[in-house]
Scaffold this motif. Structure first.
Motif, PDB file in Angstrom:
ATOM      1  N   ALA A 450       0.852  -1.197   0.000  1.00 52.86           N
ATOM      2  CA  ALA A 450       0.000   0.000   0.000  1.00 52.86           C
ATOM      3  C   ALA A 450       0.883   1.240   0.000  1.00 52.86           C
ATOM      4  CB  ALA A 450      -0.880  -0.018   1.239  1.00 52.86           C
ATOM      5  N   LYS A 451       0.309   2.360  -0.431  1.00 52.61           N
ATOM      6  CA  LYS A 451       1.032   3.636  -0.341  1.00 52.61           C
ATOM      7  C   LYS A 451       1.174   4.002   1.143  1.00 52.61           C
ATOM      8  CE  LYS A 451       1.626   4.744  -4.685  1.00 52.61           C
ATOM      9  NZ  LYS A 451       2.699   3.792  -5.017  1.00 52.61           N
ATOM     10  N   VAL A 452       2.212   4.741   1.460  1.00 56.27           N
ATOM     11  CA  VAL A 452       2.424   5.124   2.859  1.00 56.27           C
ATOM     12  C   VAL A 452       1.347   6.102   3.320  1.00 56.27           C
ATOM     13  CG1 VAL A 452       4.904   4.731   2.873  1.00 56.27           C
ATOM     14  CG2 VAL A 452       4.032   6.968   2.174  1.00 56.27           C
ATOM     15  N   SER A 453       1.078   6.085   4.636  1.00 55.77           N
ATOM     16  CA  SER A 453       0.120   7.023   5.228  1.00 55.77           C
ATOM     17  C   SER A 453       0.820   8.366   5.437  1.00 55.77           C
ATOM     18  CB  SER A 453      -0.362   6.490   6.570  1.00 55.77           C
ATOM     19  OG  SER A 453       0.702   6.549   7.505  1.00 55.77           O
ATOM     20  N   GLU A 454       0.040   9.332   5.871  1.00 53.25           N
ATOM     21  CA  GLU A 454       0.597  10.661   6.127  1.00 53.25           C
ATOM     22  C   GLU A 454       1.718  10.584   7.185  1.00 53.25           C
ATOM     23  OE1 GLU A 454      -2.265  13.421   7.737  1.00 53.25           O
ATOM     24  OE2 GLU A 454      -0.639  14.733   8.371  1.00 53.25           O
ATOM     25  N   PHE A 455       1.455   9.863   8.245  1.00 55.47           N
ATOM     26  CA  PHE A 455       2.428   9.742   9.328  1.00 55.47           C
ATOM     27  C   PHE A 455       3.706   9.075   8.821  1.00 55.47           C
ATOM     28  CE2 PHE A 455       3.512   7.237  13.397  1.00 55.47           C
ATOM     29  CZ  PHE A 455       4.302   8.262  13.896  1.00 55.47           C
ATOM     30  N   GLY A 480       8.862  10.567  -0.805  1.00 53.74           N
ATOM     31  CA  GLY A 480       8.117   9.471  -0.195  1.00 53.74           C
ATOM     32  C   GLY A 480       6.659   9.403  -0.596  1.00 53.74           C
ATOM     33  N   SER A 481       6.186  10.393  -1.338  1.00 58.45           N
ATOM     34  CA  SER A 481       4.739  10.438  -1.576  1.00 58.45           C
ATOM     35  C   SER A 481       4.256   9.241  -2.386  1.00 58.45           C
ATOM     36  CB  SER A 481       4.348  11.741  -2.271  1.00 58.45           C
ATOM     37  OG  SER A 481       5.024  11.830  -3.503  1.00 58.45           O
ATOM     38  N   ASN A 482       5.118   8.676  -3.206  1.00 55.20           N
ATOM     39  CA  ASN A 482       4.644   7.502  -3.941  1.00 55.20           C
ATOM     40  C   ASN A 482       5.375   6.216  -3.561  1.00 55.20           C
ATOM     41  OD1 ASN A 482       7.029   8.027  -5.155  1.00 55.20           O
ATOM     42  ND2 ASN A 482       6.244   8.178  -7.245  1.00 55.20           N
ATOM     43  N   MET A 483       5.969   6.206  -2.368  1.00 54.87           N
ATOM     44  CA  MET A 483       6.589   4.944  -1.930  1.00 54.87           C
ATOM     45  C   MET A 483       5.519   4.018  -1.362  1.00 54.87           C
ATOM     46  SD  MET A 483      10.074   5.816   0.095  1.00 54.87           S
ATOM     47  CE  MET A 483      11.299   6.919  -0.587  1.00 54.87           C
ATOM     48  N   SER A 528      24.866   8.365 -10.506  1.00 49.85           N
ATOM     49  CA  SER A 528      24.683   6.937 -10.775  1.00 49.85           C
ATOM     50  C   SER A 528      23.291   6.540 -10.282  1.00 49.85           C
ATOM     51  CB  SER A 528      25.754   6.128 -10.057  1.00 49.85           C
ATOM     52  OG  SER A 528      25.601   6.301  -8.674  1.00 49.85           O
ATOM     53  N   LYS A 529      23.043   5.275 -10.285  1.00 44.77           N
ATOM     54  CA  LYS A 529      21.742   4.791  -9.798  1.00 44.77           C
ATOM     55  C   LYS A 529      21.509   5.370  -8.408  1.00 44.77           C
ATOM     56  CE  LYS A 529      18.568   1.256  -9.193  1.00 44.77           C
ATOM     57  NZ  LYS A 529      17.339   1.992  -9.312  1.00 44.77           N
ATOM     58  N   PRO A 530      20.448   6.117  -8.270  1.00 43.89           N
ATOM     59  CA  PRO A 530      20.244   6.783  -6.990  1.00 43.89           C
ATOM     60  C   PRO A 530      20.193   5.786  -5.828  1.00 43.89           C
ATOM     61  CG  PRO A 530      18.361   7.084  -8.479  1.00 43.89           C
ATOM     62  CD  PRO A 530      19.432   6.382  -9.239  1.00 43.89           C
ATOM     63  N   THR A 531      21.141   5.937  -4.910  1.00 46.68           N
ATOM     64  CA  THR A 531      21.185   5.014  -3.781  1.00 46.68           C
ATOM     65  C   THR A 531      20.009   5.256  -2.851  1.00 46.68           C
ATOM     66  OG1 THR A 531      22.534   6.610  -2.654  1.00 46.68           O
ATOM     67  CG2 THR A 531      23.687   4.781  -3.696  1.00 46.68           C
ATOM     68  N   ASN A 532      19.408   6.413  -3.037  1.00 40.01           N
ATOM     69  CA  ASN A 532      18.318   6.782  -2.131  1.00 40.01           C
ATOM     70  C   ASN A 532      17.037   6.017  -2.432  1.00 40.01           C
ATOM     71  OD1 ASN A 532      20.129   8.649  -3.039  1.00 40.01           O
ATOM     72  ND2 ASN A 532      18.583  10.129  -3.594  1.00 40.01           N
ATOM     73  N   ILE A 533      16.983   5.463  -3.641  1.00 39.54           N
ATOM     74  CA  ILE A 533      15.749   4.753  -3.968  1.00 39.54           C
ATOM     75  C   ILE A 533      15.925   3.301  -3.548  1.00 39.54           C
ATOM     76  CG2 ILE A 533      14.171   4.116  -5.829  1.00 39.54           C
ATOM     77  CD1 ILE A 533      14.263   7.114  -5.400  1.00 39.54           C
ATOM     78  N   VAL A 534      14.902   2.792  -2.950  1.00 39.82           N
ATOM     79  CA  VAL A 534      15.000   1.439  -2.402  1.00 39.82           C
ATOM     80  C   VAL A 534      14.868   0.377  -3.482  1.00 39.82           C
ATOM     81  CG1 VAL A 534      14.284   1.875  -0.076  1.00 39.82           C
ATOM     82  CG2 VAL A 534      12.584   1.734  -1.872  1.00 39.82           C
ATOM     83  N   PRO A 535      15.383  -0.792  -3.203  1.00 37.03           N
ATOM     84  CA  PRO A 535      15.308  -1.871  -4.204  1.00 37.03           C
ATOM     85  C   PRO A 535      13.851  -2.241  -4.499  1.00 37.03           C
ATOM     86  CG  PRO A 535      16.115  -2.714  -2.088  1.00 37.03           C
ATOM     87  CD  PRO A 535      16.073  -1.230  -1.980  1.00 37.03           C
TER      88      PRO A 535
END
Ligand SMILES: *[C@@H]1O[C@H](CO)[C@@H](O)[C@H](O)[C@H]1NC(C)=O
Ligand SMILES: *[C@@H]1O[C@H](CO)[C@@H](O)[C@H](O)[C@H]1NC(C)=O
Ligand SMILES: *[C@@H]1O[C@H](CO)[C@@H](O)[C@H](O)[C@H]1NC(C)=O
Ligand SMILES: *[C@@H]1O[C@H](CO)[C@@H](O)[C@H](O)[C@H]1NC(C)=O
Ligand SMILES: *[C@@H]1O[C@H](CO)[C@@H](O)[C@H](O)[C@H]1NC(C)=O
Ligand SMILES: *[C@@H]1O[C@H](CO)[C@@H](O)[C@H](O)[C@H]1NC(C)=O
Length: 535
Positions: A450-455, A480-483, A528-535
């Motif tokens: 699911a998409k993350v909640s506001e919190f 994080g809005s679309n994680m 490079s491949k953004p390390t900040n984005i999760v696998p």
């Protein structure tokens, strides 16, 4: 005002970082008020703040088990429409289940719940707008039924046992009639610094006020934060300072170990898993997370403390940040509540912090507490209008540990509860070693995709700031809005690891303890491949 001086330092490694170390020079000039010392058997206070449930929703039906508790009996009701005297009424029921989605608890939603309208002048407030406000969220009765509902004590057996064995507070309110973060901020600092809602960008930058952690540190008293996905206490900017680096411990690795070894510090904060995944379901009780997981977590914390050599000197306080939109029948106090610091909330409400939020569950546990204790209000102490609310925690800690000054006007006013551990001459020996195992309420698994909640998004934005990713993204609204929940969990756990790693490195370099490490991902990292984005 704090002055900020920026120092740059570089470290070359495989993935090069740039640390910006900001020095905060705080000019402390708070007026000091002294707190009386008391005789005190407690050397360790453990605080656990759960999420979004009212007293009546969680504990109201426990009145059946102990009539002394100001709870419910099913005669309580709210109309669907406050203005219509013939309106359908929702009576308070006893079959609360897994709740999804989350009921309303913004400032304006709560005002309507408490006063039945936008007019907040009624004294006492009628507490009659919960069903109406819930209905307005979807124009169906389903949510109204959910908020006018409480748990059968047998569905929350961990609390059922703690309430009968130790102390329940039946007059403890959220500090602000607003959402999670303002209330959480009160727990350790007795103010939200003007916040009446969850403002992601301010939270991510960190709130600047003094905290109980700073007071304890200055007095040479130890504290520790045992976190899971990410410490939400990093919303206090001061806690990001290098001097506090070693106060943070991963719960899974350290809590039981420190407790078993008798090494828990004087003030302990235990944080939950806020991210709900299949392997590690959330246990913060935040709707729609399963209360079963929250019960299991409280059970684990209790049993760990009970087995510790420190048990005889321990006081555990479990409370809820706010009522989460669920009905409570006790009018929220609207008179004689002091603003903590004179800061007025943002437009359009310009809230002056002169009334409290809805009543929430609070339970205190210690072998020094008499079995079956019910604590009502603070009975006119220290002032005639004083109440128990989240600032009662720092206020009581100050009494127990003999700290010299209050944080704000609010903890100076809040009731303190050291009295509940001062009636006995020796600790009880009949406290249960184990608590019953709760029933599972939610059918099915965590919705980790699911998409993350506001919190959760606020926590991700905090992670982005401590990791330095905010520099390169359209911070703050988008991070994080679309994680998904699962992605968010990996992202924040990674950010926390790197922030603490950077802190250890900065300490090794001899950077002053007052600094906060600001990380910046290197250019190569960025390209490079953004390390900040999760696998
Ligand atoms: C339920 O509680 C209310 C308020 O205390 C009381 O007036 C009422 O008589 C009680 N009803 C029952 C059925 O016990
Ligand atoms: C309260 O005010 C808002 C606008 O601020 C309005 O949309 C809402 O309908 C009002 N609610 C009630 C119950 O009057
Ligand atoms: C509910 O109905 C009212 C009146 O018909 C409408 O103004 C409102 O937008 C609806 N709300 C939702 C959440 O559908
Ligand atoms: C706690 O105190 C009781 C009563 O004095 C004693 O029997 C017990 O062994 C103590 N427990 C621990 C862990 O020290
Ligand atoms: C809130 O404060 C602002 C700025 O001081 C002012 O312009 C506005 O009229 C105030 N709103 C209310 C409802 O008092
Ligand atoms: C998030 O949104 C951005 C831009 O809107 C998009 O490029 C990216 O692929 C999205 N990520 C996920 C995980 O959906």
């Amino acid at each position: 005002m704090p002055h900020r001086i920026t120092i740059m330092a570089t470290k070359s490694s495989k993935r090069s970082f740039l640390y910006t170390l900001a020095l905060l020079v705080l000019i402390t000039s708070c007026p000091f008020t002294s707190v009386d010392a008391v005789s005190n058997p407690i050397k360790t206070v453990v605080v656990l703040v759960m999420e979004n449930r009212s007293f009546d929703h969680m504990l109201g039906w426990m009145k059946k088990l102990n009539p002394e508790i100001n709870g419910v009996n099913g005669s309580e009701s709210n109309p669907l429409s406050v203005r219509d005297p013939t309106s359908k009424r929702f009576f308070f029921k006893e079959d609360a289940q897994y709740v999804d989605p989350d009921p309303g608890h913004s400032f304006q939603a709560i005002r309507e719940q408490i006063f039945g309208s936008n007019d907040s002048s009624a004294d006492p407030p009628p507490m009659n707008g919960f069903a109406q406000q819930a209905y307005s969220m979807g124009n169906t009765s389903a949510m109204s039924n959910d908020v006018m509902n409480g748990f059968d004590p047998d569905n929350v057996v961990v609390y059922k046992t703690l309430v009968s064995e130790f102390a329940v507070f039946d007059r403890w309110f959220a500090s602000v009639p607003a959402s999670t973060q303002p209330n959480r901020l009160y727990v350790h600092s007795a103010t939200s610094h003007g916040a009446t809602s969850n403002v992601a960008s301010l939270l991510a930058q960190g709130y600047p006020q003094q905290t109980i952690f700073d007071n304890l540190y200055d007095a040479g008293i130890g504290f520790g934060i045992y976190y899971q996905n990410i410490p939400a206490t990093l919303f206090y900017r001061n806690l990001r300072k290098l001097k506090y680096l070693f106060k943070f411990h991963p719960y899974d690795l350290s809590f039981k170990q420190h407790a078993n070894e008798g090494k828990l510090p004087s003030y302990v904060v235990v944080e939950q898993r806020y991210m709900d995944t299949k392997l590690f379901p959330a246990n913060d009780d935040h709707p729609s997370h399963d209360v079963y997981q929250g019960q299991m977590f409280v059970k684990e914390v209790y049993e760990t403390l009970r087995a510790s050599p420190q048990w005889n000197e321990t006081l555990l306080v479990i409370t809820y940040d706010e009522h989460g939109g669920f009905f409570d029948h006790v009018p929220t106090p609207v008179r004689g509540v002091p603003s903590p610091d004179g800061i007025v909330g943002p437009e359009p409400f310009n809230f002056t912090f002169d009334r409290l939020g809805v009543r929430v569950p609070t339970i205190a546990v210690s072998p020094w507490i008499e079995k079956g204790t019910v604590v009502h209000g603070p009975m006119g102490s220290p002032t005639p209008t004083s109440e128990y609310e989240h600032s009662s925690i720092p206020a009581t800690v100050k009494k127990l540990f003999n700290l010299p000054s209050f944080l704000t006007k609010r903890d100076e006013w809040a009731g303190t509860f050291e009295g509940i551990v001062q009636t006995r001459t020796e600790p009880r020996t009949d406290c249960p070693e184990k608590l019953p195992t709760p029933v599972k309420i939610r059918q099915g698994e965590a919705k980790e995709d699911a998409k993350v909640s506001e919190f959760q998004q606020e926590l991700i934005q905090l992670a982005a700031v401590i990791k330095g990713d905010n520099i390169f993204t359209s911070y703050p609204d988008r991070v994080g809005s679309n994680m998904t929940v699962k992605q968010g969990k990996y992202y924040m756990e990674n950010a926390v690891r790197r922030f603490f790693e950077a802190g250890r490195y900065a300490k090794k370099m001899g950077v002053s303890e007052e600094h906060i490490v600001h990380m910046k991902p290197s250019l190569t990292t960025r390209l490079s491949k953004p390390t900040n984005i999760v696998p």
